[in-house]
Design a protein around this motif. Structure first.
Motif: not given
Length: 155
Positions: A65-73, A126-141, A143-145
């Motif tokens: 839940x926390x992972x999905x909601x944090x990335x979504x936001x 490491x693979x999971x963290x890299x993947x979630x970092x990638x998802x975060x950057x996609x979503x953050x960008x 939202x910024x745009x």
């Protein structure tokens, strides 16, 4: 007879709303850390995985839940930046924790197996963290745009 005890509007002022959010946050993290400690203590006490199923499912659901909601936001963390260095350090800590757990607490005392488990865990982490970092950057960008486009449309 009219039962008017629930309304969709908040009955709290802004200060009370902020305090309630802080209380809910503390409650969640108390639950999260409490479940983690219970799972670790019970597994060290010799409980079987089947005995810990309820705690493990609740723990994983709260994590998901926390992972999905944090990335979504578009939120990562207050103090840690989503970069390669942080992911390497986090993965190394996870790998060391697994190595220690397997070597010391599983009573096998077979260090090559524990080392293999620690390395595999570190690589998976490491693979999971890299993947979630990638998802975060996609979503953050994204939202910024979208915020920039809304600002341009209002002007």
């Amino acid at each position: 007879m009219k039962l008017d005890f629930y309304t969709k509007r908040s009955q709290l002022d802004e200060m009370q709303e902020q305090k309630l959010c802080k209380l809910e946050s503390r409650g969640f993290w108390l639950l999260w850390w409490g479940l983690l400690v219970i799972i670790i203590v019970q597994s060290l006490g010799g409980r079987f995985a089947a005995d810990l199923t309820g705690e493990w499912v609740l723990f994983m659901l709260s994590c998901l839940y926390m992972l999905v909601e944090c990335i979504r936001n578009g939120i990562w963390d207050r103090h840690i930046k989503p970069n390669l260095c942080a992911n390497v350090i986090g993965s190394a800590v996870a790998g060391i924790a697994v190595f220690v757990y397997v070597y010391i607490f599983l009573k096998g005392r077979y260090w090559p197996g524990a080392l293999c488990a620690g390395l595999c865990s570190a690589l998976l982490c490491f693979a999971a963290l890299q993947f979630t970092t990638w998802l975060y950057h996609l979503r953050h960008n994204q939202l910024e745009h979208s915020e920039e486009e809304e600002d341009e449309q209002q002007n």
